[in-house]
Design a protein around this motif. Structure first.
Motif, PDB file in Angstrom:
ATOM      1  N   THR A 952       0.851  -1.193   0.000  1.00  0.00           N
ATOM      2  CA  THR A 952       0.000   0.000   0.000  1.00  0.00           C
ATOM      3  C   THR A 952       0.884   1.238   0.000  1.00  0.00           C
ATOM      4  O   THR A 952       0.738   2.132   0.843  1.00  0.00           O
ATOM      5  CB  THR A 952      -0.947  -0.015   1.213  1.00  0.00           C
ATOM      6  N   SER A 953       1.784   1.287  -0.924  1.00  0.00           N
ATOM      7  CA  SER A 953       2.704   2.408  -1.004  1.00  0.00           C
ATOM      8  C   SER A 953       1.979   3.661  -1.450  1.00  0.00           C
ATOM      9  O   SER A 953       0.828   3.630  -1.910  1.00  0.00           O
ATOM     10  CB  SER A 953       3.832   2.095  -1.986  1.00  0.00           C
ATOM     11  N   ARG A 954       2.678   4.759  -1.322  1.00  0.00           N
ATOM     12  CA  ARG A 954       2.131   6.046  -1.775  1.00  0.00           C
ATOM     13  C   ARG A 954       1.766   5.988  -3.257  1.00  0.00           C
ATOM     14  O   ARG A 954       0.737   6.511  -3.676  1.00  0.00           O
ATOM     15  CB  ARG A 954       3.155   7.138  -1.505  1.00  0.00           C
ATOM     16  N   GLU A 955       2.608   5.339  -4.049  1.00  0.00           N
ATOM     17  CA  GLU A 955       2.345   5.234  -5.482  1.00  0.00           C
ATOM     18  C   GLU A 955       1.099   4.404  -5.754  1.00  0.00           C
ATOM     19  O   GLU A 955       0.307   4.733  -6.643  1.00  0.00           O
ATOM     20  CB  GLU A 955       3.560   4.632  -6.186  1.00  0.00           C
ATOM     21  N   LEU A 957      -1.508   3.972  -3.707  1.00  0.00           N
ATOM     22  CA  LEU A 957      -2.673   4.762  -3.306  1.00  0.00           C
ATOM     23  C   LEU A 957      -2.965   5.859  -4.328  1.00  0.00           C
ATOM     24  O   LEU A 957      -4.130   6.122  -4.651  1.00  0.00           O
ATOM     25  CB  LEU A 957      -2.437   5.375  -1.930  1.00  0.00           C
ATOM     26  N   GLN A 958      -1.915   6.491  -4.854  1.00  0.00           N
ATOM     27  CA  GLN A 958      -2.121   7.541  -5.843  1.00  0.00           C
ATOM     28  C   GLN A 958      -2.729   6.971  -7.117  1.00  0.00           C
ATOM     29  O   GLN A 958      -3.596   7.595  -7.737  1.00  0.00           O
ATOM     30  CB  GLN A 958      -0.796   8.231  -6.156  1.00  0.00           C
ATOM     31  N   ALA A 959      -2.300   5.782  -7.513  1.00  0.00           N
ATOM     32  CA  ALA A 959      -2.869   5.148  -8.705  1.00  0.00           C
ATOM     33  C   ALA A 959      -4.345   4.832  -8.510  1.00  0.00           C
ATOM     34  O   ALA A 959      -5.169   5.039  -9.414  1.00  0.00           O
ATOM     35  CB  ALA A 959      -2.085   3.878  -9.037  1.00  0.00           C
ATOM     36  N   LEU A 960      -4.699   4.343  -7.335  1.00  0.00           N
ATOM     37  CA  LEU A 960      -6.112   4.073  -7.042  1.00  0.00           C
ATOM     38  C   LEU A 960      -6.919   5.358  -7.012  1.00  0.00           C
ATOM     39  O   LEU A 960      -8.085   5.385  -7.426  1.00  0.00           O
ATOM     40  CB  LEU A 960      -6.232   3.326  -5.708  1.00  0.00           C
ATOM     41  N   HIS A 961      -6.311   6.416  -6.515  1.00  0.00           N
ATOM     42  CA  HIS A 961      -6.966   7.730  -6.518  1.00  0.00           C
ATOM     43  C   HIS A 961      -7.215   8.195  -7.953  1.00  0.00           C
ATOM     44  O   HIS A 961      -8.309   8.663  -8.289  1.00  0.00           O
ATOM     45  CB  HIS A 961      -6.100   8.749  -5.776  1.00  0.00           C
ATOM     46  N   ASP A 962      -6.210   8.050  -8.801  1.00  0.00           N
ATOM     47  CA  ASP A 962      -6.341   8.481 -10.192  1.00  0.00           C
ATOM     48  C   ASP A 962      -7.401   7.669 -10.935  1.00  0.00           C
ATOM     49  O   ASP A 962      -8.024   8.179 -11.876  1.00  0.00           O
ATOM     50  CB  ASP A 962      -4.993   8.357 -10.906  1.00  0.00           C
ATOM     51  N   GLN A 963      -7.619   6.431 -10.524  1.00  0.00           N
ATOM     52  CA  GLN A 963      -8.642   5.589 -11.146  1.00  0.00           C
ATOM     53  C   GLN A 963     -10.036   5.847 -10.580  1.00  0.00           C
ATOM     54  O   GLN A 963     -11.016   5.265 -11.054  1.00  0.00           O
ATOM     55  CB  GLN A 963      -8.290   4.111 -10.949  1.00  0.00           C
ATOM     56  N   GLY A 964     -10.128   6.696  -9.557  1.00  0.00           N
ATOM     57  CA  GLY A 964     -11.414   7.005  -8.964  1.00  0.00           C
ATOM     58  C   GLY A 964     -11.908   5.976  -7.983  1.00  0.00           C
ATOM     59  O   GLY A 964     -13.077   6.000  -7.589  1.00  0.00           O
ATOM     60  N   LEU A 965     -11.040   5.060  -7.551  1.00  0.00           N
ATOM     61  CA  LEU A 965     -11.454   4.010  -6.616  1.00  0.00           C
ATOM     62  C   LEU A 965     -11.389   4.477  -5.169  1.00  0.00           C
ATOM     63  O   LEU A 965     -12.000   3.868  -4.294  1.00  0.00           O
ATOM     64  CB  LEU A 965     -10.573   2.774  -6.806  1.00  0.00           C
ATOM     65  N   LEU A 966     -10.639   5.513  -4.910  1.00  0.00           N
ATOM     66  CA  LEU A 966     -10.574   6.092  -3.569  1.00  0.00           C
ATOM     67  C   LEU A 966     -10.161   7.551  -3.692  1.00  0.00           C
ATOM     68  O   LEU A 966      -9.776   8.016  -4.762  1.00  0.00           O
ATOM     69  CB  LEU A 966      -9.594   5.321  -2.669  1.00  0.00           C
ATOM     70  N   ARG A 967     -10.261   8.260  -2.574  1.00  0.00           N
ATOM     71  CA  ARG A 967      -9.770   9.639  -2.505  1.00  0.00           C
ATOM     72  C   ARG A 967      -8.603   9.661  -1.532  1.00  0.00           C
ATOM     73  O   ARG A 967      -8.730   9.250  -0.376  1.00  0.00           O
ATOM     74  CB  ARG A 967     -10.858  10.597  -2.038  1.00  0.00           C
ATOM     75  N   LEU A 968      -7.477  10.135  -2.003  1.00  0.00           N
ATOM     76  CA  LEU A 968      -6.264  10.171  -1.199  1.00  0.00           C
ATOM     77  C   LEU A 968      -5.908  11.611  -0.860  1.00  0.00           C
ATOM     78  O   LEU A 968      -5.836  12.464  -1.749  1.00  0.00           O
ATOM     79  CB  LEU A 968      -5.101   9.526  -1.963  1.00  0.00           C
ATOM     80  N   LEU A 970      -2.724  13.158   1.052  1.00  0.00           N
ATOM     81  CA  LEU A 970      -1.438  12.927   1.688  1.00  0.00           C
ATOM     82  C   LEU A 970      -1.180  14.043   2.695  1.00  0.00           C
ATOM     83  O   LEU A 970      -1.259  15.230   2.364  1.00  0.00           O
ATOM     84  CB  LEU A 970      -0.335  12.898   0.625  1.00  0.00           C
ATOM     85  N   LEU A 971      -0.857  13.665   3.932  1.00  0.00           N
ATOM     86  CA  LEU A 971      -0.707  14.638   5.014  1.00  0.00           C
ATOM     87  C   LEU A 971       0.728  14.766   5.499  1.00  0.00           C
ATOM     88  O   LEU A 971       1.082  15.765   6.125  1.00  0.00           O
ATOM     89  CB  LEU A 971      -1.616  14.250   6.190  1.00  0.00           C
ATOM     90  N   GLU A 972       1.549  13.769   5.245  1.00  0.00           N
ATOM     91  CA  GLU A 972       2.960  13.816   5.616  1.00  0.00           C
ATOM     92  C   GLU A 972       3.794  13.364   4.431  1.00  0.00           C
ATOM     93  O   GLU A 972       3.349  12.547   3.617  1.00  0.00           O
ATOM     94  CB  GLU A 972       3.245  12.927   6.833  1.00  0.00           C
ATOM     95  N   GLU A 973       5.019  13.860   4.359  1.00  0.00           N
ATOM     96  CA  GLU A 973       5.884  13.548   3.223  1.00  0.00           C
ATOM     97  C   GLU A 973       6.608  12.225   3.394  1.00  0.00           C
ATOM     98  O   GLU A 973       6.724  11.434   2.455  1.00  0.00           O
ATOM     99  CB  GLU A 973       6.920  14.670   3.046  1.00  0.00           C
ATOM    100  N   ALA A 974       7.085  11.952   4.614  1.00  0.00           N
ATOM    101  CA  ALA A 974       7.947  10.791   4.835  1.00  0.00           C
ATOM    102  C   ALA A 974       7.328   9.848   5.858  1.00  0.00           C
ATOM    103  O   ALA A 974       6.541  10.248   6.726  1.00  0.00           O
ATOM    104  CB  ALA A 974       9.333  11.239   5.304  1.00  0.00           C
ATOM    105  N   LEU A 975       7.705   8.575   5.738  1.00  0.00           N
ATOM    106  CA  LEU A 975       7.248   7.545   6.668  1.00  0.00           C
ATOM    107  C   LEU A 975       8.216   7.496   7.843  1.00  0.00           C
ATOM    108  O   LEU A 975       9.107   6.639   7.914  1.00  0.00           O
ATOM    109  CB  LEU A 975       7.177   6.189   5.968  1.00  0.00           C
ATOM    110  N   VAL A 976       8.056   8.418   8.772  1.00  0.00           N
ATOM    111  CA  VAL A 976       8.960   8.519   9.918  1.00  0.00           C
ATOM    112  C   VAL A 976       8.160   8.222  11.186  1.00  0.00           C
ATOM    113  O   VAL A 976       7.296   9.013  11.582  1.00  0.00           O
ATOM    114  CB  VAL A 976       9.604   9.914  10.010  1.00  0.00           C
ATOM    115  N   PRO A 977       8.410   7.089  11.840  1.00  0.00           N
ATOM    116  CA  PRO A 977       7.682   6.780  13.075  1.00  0.00           C
ATOM    117  C   PRO A 977       8.144   7.678  14.213  1.00  0.00           C
ATOM    118  O   PRO A 977       9.273   8.183  14.227  1.00  0.00           O
ATOM    119  CB  PRO A 977       8.035   5.312  13.329  1.00  0.00           C
TER     120      PRO A 977
END
Length: 1025
Positions: A952-955, A957-968, A970-977
């Motif tokens: 479920t990478s950013r890419e 999720l973005q592809a699913l967003h572009d296909q209209g299957l979800l709305r994404l 993005l609130l943070e740039e990096a995956l930093v715990p």
């Protein structure tokens, strides 16, 4: 000097339908109170409904700077609907469902040019000043103006409304205007825009709440911000309107050039046939020197186009083509064909003949005869007459002739150039007679199908779905065509088609009931919807109001007008924000952000063909000299905005910088928490509109907000104190002991100036309070420890009582202390003892009364703090005793909220905030109606690091967003715990109902691995059932 900002609409030519989009408007006009007892004419005058009434949903408030000039037609077809029983001529017939004979011949068709000698029943004063100073009218034009005025008075009286008052000697500013004559309008060259003109209004009928109308003169004239006119090609008012609409600086909803394309039956037939989602009758077309838009291109199913270079000597070709067409399978079960002319010149002319499919010679002879009448770019069409569907009537069929059905759909262009079906209205008549727009009484799809024997709810739902898909596809095809046209071809850079009527006939294709598109029109379907809405002009007990057919159109008009009003405005923005605010810069590009020569150019894609014309000049103050937004603005000022102890001094320094750079600002605003108080101080220094700095300070510090409101006992009532929650500020360990004695536990500890729920925690006893205070004091000492959450103000905390209940966000737009719009969303349960958001749903699933309570609570809390102008986000909990305030964010809502509101309601909070900052009142729906539902879930790095780094990478999720299957979002740039985390992204699904959206999201989260035992999505969505 010119008074600003009016929408304009002008009469159509004789025979053209009027456009009844004034119904169900609510105008906010100082000093005039609405009245629910005064209904309006069904399709002419604003229906006035009290804001507290049950009939107030979907109303469109027009702002103080907005006016609308509406139209009246030059025929006798008005609301109250009258039956058109014009007999067919001896030579021409009309097929089922066609609208060829619906429009009478106007002056271009041989009429006298004078209005029909109609009689309008009623009594009203004729001693009114209809002449416009400086624009005298001839006898014929004067006759039309008097005719229109009499018609207006007749409609007002039939609706029980008072007659128009002549106040032309002492006019007041109105928000919606109706021009009865082109002489009341003037075009003047626009400075700095060669070839374009501004439209000025010197005289008009203005509409006000309570059903009041006034005849006004405007000295100086008012400037139009939107123009919609009835158009005509021939001489007379229609041509004058077309000339007025051409090459305007303000947005226009139609032009003669675009209307010419829509009225070309062959062009629109081919356009729809190529769309694929729209069924059209099988058609054979003989076109004489076709326009460029019809030359070449791919073949269209069921449409055969034969290009002719001459009109003489075509007998053999015509006979061969017609013979092959009559025997082709494309005609299906059709028993008849119709022969008609296509082209703007034949608009509304009685030029149609019916023949049995088996009669070749008469069809050929008629085609050859009509070829002689053609001019260049015109056509002769031979098309299948779709047989009416034989619907199985339950039980014994009713006596009398078989019934036929015509379906009219109105579809409007909405936010993002997306088509939206507004309303469907039907006509039912005898199957053996022509069925046209104005010779059948309008009714709903449900009633019409039931009268024809199709009454099951599932069948009606399926038919509505088919009509919706076909109508929206039709407008999508028209918008795609327009996107490829030049400004000259459209009739001006601001000319667009904002709504469309689509006529369908119901037939059987492939053993399935199918709506077949016959025609596109600019107003007949909307007129039919207005006639149907007129049935509810008089309020009756138990009646539930529906949204007016023109409501989406009006929203588009207001949105385009708002952009026009902002054209050339210079805005100073304080704080660019992080990745969660990137939508601001994307929106700025869509709106036509004027960038410096070295910056990237705005997109030239077709979807932005309107937006790139809105030259907003944006200047930015930002602490980070390398921020990406520094390259996207007209002026970048590097300035440290994080030293809040020096905000007053910094405001003076920034004001000096602004003056030194010669910036002529129209407004200044911020959406970034760190800059809100500084923005208010700077506005005060520069004399720009904004809420007072004291109000911003009060709302920014959470404990001060609650303690201040607790002391506001009213009047008025309910007082803000009813919504406030007991709390105690914490600056030292000693304050913790004091707070524990004052605030009931369990409680909530949070940062005074915090954001994103960072550091917010449920505490159940004194030791937990001390422990959490010590942890925050150690870990979050300054801005560097966690940028963007307000630590520049310090790390002071507060303890407040924990309130049980469901959590909600209310996003408000206020102007001058008046509530213009409110949007309520629901939040899911949090993962206690933390309060990081997990899930959300919009629109709210609360009952209307509970929703209203939340809106009033948010509004009264803002006013109680002195927040009068701006876009604000208020977080509340709904308890058994009513709403309770969590906190006020004196800026636009964060995360996904702006995006969701724009998607569901077509309202852009960013644009609204910019307008308020410039002192312009946004025109927004007072009672917005969502066009769907969104349910979303937050993804956290602490819970989803593994899936976000893989499947479920950013890419992905973005592809699913572009296909209209979800709305994404993005609130943070990096995956930093980290221990103090904010959500990484929001993932949402849309649906026609909350249940469907929820199920889609749950399935998606399970498939993507977002759902799990430690992050149970079903539980987080459980509040939205």
């Amino acid at each position: 000097m010119v008074q600003p900002a009016v929408h304009c609409f002008l009469p159509p030519p004789p025979g053209a339908p009027h456009i009844p989009f004034t119904k169900h408007f609510h105008l906010h006009v100082p000093g005039v109170q609405p009245s629910s007892s005064n209904p309006a004419p069904s399709s002419l005058v604003p229906r006035t409904v009290s804001t507290q009434g049950q009939d107030s949903r979907g109303l469109i408030p027009l702002g103080d700077l907005m006016c609308l000039l509406l139209t009246l037609p030059k025929t006798h077809h008005f609301c109250p609907p009258q039956l058109s029983l014009d007999p067919l001529g001896p030579e021409w017939d009309c097929p089922l469902g066609s609208k060829d004979l619906e429009e009478e011949e106007g002056p271009w068709g041989g009429g006298s040019g004078l209005p029909p000698p109609g009689f309008f029943p009623g009594s009203w004063s004729h001693e009114v000043g209809l002449d416009c100073k400086g624009s005298p009218e001839g006898a014929e034009a004067r006759a039309w103006t008097v005719y229109y005025y009499s018609l207006l008075q007749s409609c007002l009286q039939q609706a029980g409304l008072p007659e128009t008052q002549d106040r032309s000697q002492v006019p007041r500013t109105g928000n919606m205007l109706l021009c009865l004559s082109p002489a009341w309008l003037t075009k003047v060259p626009a400075p700095g825009q060669p070839g374009e003109a501004a439209l000025l209004v010197s005289k008009a009928v203005s509409f006000h709440p309570g059903g009041l109308t006034f005849l006004d003169d405007f000295v100086p004239p008012r400037r139009a911000t939107y123009f919609l006119a009835g158009l005509g090609l021939g001489p007379g008012p229609g041509r004058e309107a077309a000339e007025l609409a051409r090459d305007l600086t303000c947005p226009t909803g139609a032009s003669a050039e675009l209307a010419r394309l829509l009225e070309d039956r062959l062009l629109t037939r081919r356009l729809l046939a190529q769309q694929g989602d729209v069924a059209v009758p099988a058609t054979l077309a003989f076109t004489y020197k076709p326009p460029a838009l019809l030359r070449g291109g791919d073949a269209s199913p069921g449409l055969r186009l034969v290009e002719l270079n001459g009109k003489e000597g075509q007998e053999t070709l015509v006979k061969e083509e017609v013979g092959a067409f009559l025997h082709s399978e494309a005609l299906g079960d059709a028993l008849q064909v119709a022969v008609k002319l296509s082209g703007w010149r034949w608009r509304g002319r009685q030029a149609l003949r019916l023949y049995p499919r088996t009669e070749l010679d008469p069809v050929v002879d008629t085609v050859l005869a009509l070829l002689e009448k053609l001019e260049e770019e015109e056509s002769v069409l031979v098309e299948a007459v779709c047989p009416p569907a034989r619907l199985p009537f339950p039980g014994s069929p009713p006596p009398g002739p078989e019934l036929a059905l015509r379906i009219c759909a109105v579809v409007c262009r909405t936010q993002g150039d997306r088509p939206l079906l507004s309303k469907v209205v039907c006509g039912v008549g005898r199957g053996d007679r022509p069925l046209r727009h104005q010779n059948s009484l309008p009714r709903t799809l449900e009633v019409a199908l039931a009268q024809c024997g199709l009454g099951e709810a599932s069948q009606v739902t399926d038919m509505r779905r088919r009509v919706k898909a076909a109508a929206e596809a039709a407008l999508a095809a028209v918008l795609a065509l327009e996107a490829g046209l030049s400004a000259e071809q459209r009739g001006g850079r601001q000319a667009r088609t904002d709504f469309l009527g689509v006529d369908f006939v119901l037939t059987v294709a492939g053993r399935a009931l199918t709506p077949v598109a016959l025609e596109l029109n600019g107003g007949l379907c909307l007129e039919a919807c207005g006639a149907l809405e007129g049935l509810w002009a008089a309020p009756r007990p138990g009646l539930v109001a529906e949204e007016a057919a023109a409501a989406p159109l009006v929203e588009t008009m207001l949105r385009r007008s708002a952009r026009y009003l902002m054209e050339g405005k210079q805005l100073l923005l304080l704080g660019a924000g992080g990745v969660s605010k990137k939508f601001v810069w994307e929106a700025a590009r869509d709106y036509g952000l004027k960038v410096p020569s070295y910056g990237p150019a705005p997109s030239k894609s077709s979807s932005q063909c309107v937006a790139v014309l809105w030259f907003l000049q944006l200047h930015l103050v930002e602490s980070d000299p390398n921020h990406f937004a520094s390259q996207l603005v007209q002026t970048f000022i590097h300035f440290d905005v994080t030293e809040h102890q020096r905000d007053e001094e910094n405001a003076r320094l920034l004001a000096e910088l602004v003056r030194a750079r010669g910036l002529q600002l129209d407004g200044c605003f911020s959406y970034w928490d760190d800059c809100l108080v500084l923005t208010a101080l700077l506005c005060q220094e520069l004399g720009l509109p904004c809420s007072p700095p004291a109000a911003m300070r009060l709302a920014k510090q959470k404990s001060r907000t609650q303690l201040h409101l607790l002391c506001r006992h009213g009047p008025p009532w309910p007082a803000p104190s009813l919504y406030a929650v007991p709390c105690c500020p914490l600056e030292s360990e000693a304050d913790v002991d004091k707070a524990v004695r004052q605030v009931p536990l369990p409680g909530v500890m949070k940062l005074e100036f915090g954001a994103g729920a960072v550091g917010v925690r449920l505490v159940e006893d004194a030791p937990q309070c001390h422990e959490h205070f010590s942890r925050i004091a150690r870990d979050l000492q300054g801005e560097a420890d966690h940028p963007g959450i307000g630590l520049g103000w310090g790390n002071a905390m507060l303890l407040m009582e924990f309130i049980e209940g469901t959590e909600h966000d209310v996003d408000l737009v206020l102007f001058g202390g008046r509530l213009l719009a409110a949007f309520v969303s629901d939040n899911g349960p949090t993962r206690l003892p933390g309060f990081t958001e997990t899930a959300a749903c919009m629109p709210t699933g609360l009952a209307p009364e509970q929703e209203a309570q939340l809106v009033q609570a948010a509004f009264r809390c803002c006013l109680g703090c002195g927040l009068l102008d701006g876009v604000f986000n208020v977080e509340l909990k709904l308890t058994g005793a009513g709403p309770r305030l969590i906190e006020i964010n004196p800026r636009m809502g964060g995360f996904y909220l702006r995006d969701w509101i724009l998607e569901l309601y077509g309202v852009d909070l960013l644009l609204a905030a910019a307008m308020v900052a410039c002192g312009l009142r946004p025109a927004l729906p007072a009672h917005p109606r969502a066009r769907g539902h969104l349910v979303g879930i937050m993804c956290l790095v602490s819970q989803h690091l593994q899936v976000l780094s893989s499947t479920t990478s950013r890419e992905t999720l973005q592809a699913l967003h572009d296909q209209g299957l979800l709305r994404l979002n993005l609130l943070e740039e990096a995956l930093v715990p980290g221990e103090y985390e904010e959500p990484y992204c929001s993932v949402a699904c849309a649906g026609p109902s909350p249940a469907e959206a929820r199920l889609r999201l749950l399935g998606l989260c399970q498939g993507l691995g977002i759902d799990g035992p430690h992050y149970p999505i079903a539980y987080f969505l459980s509040h939205f059932k």
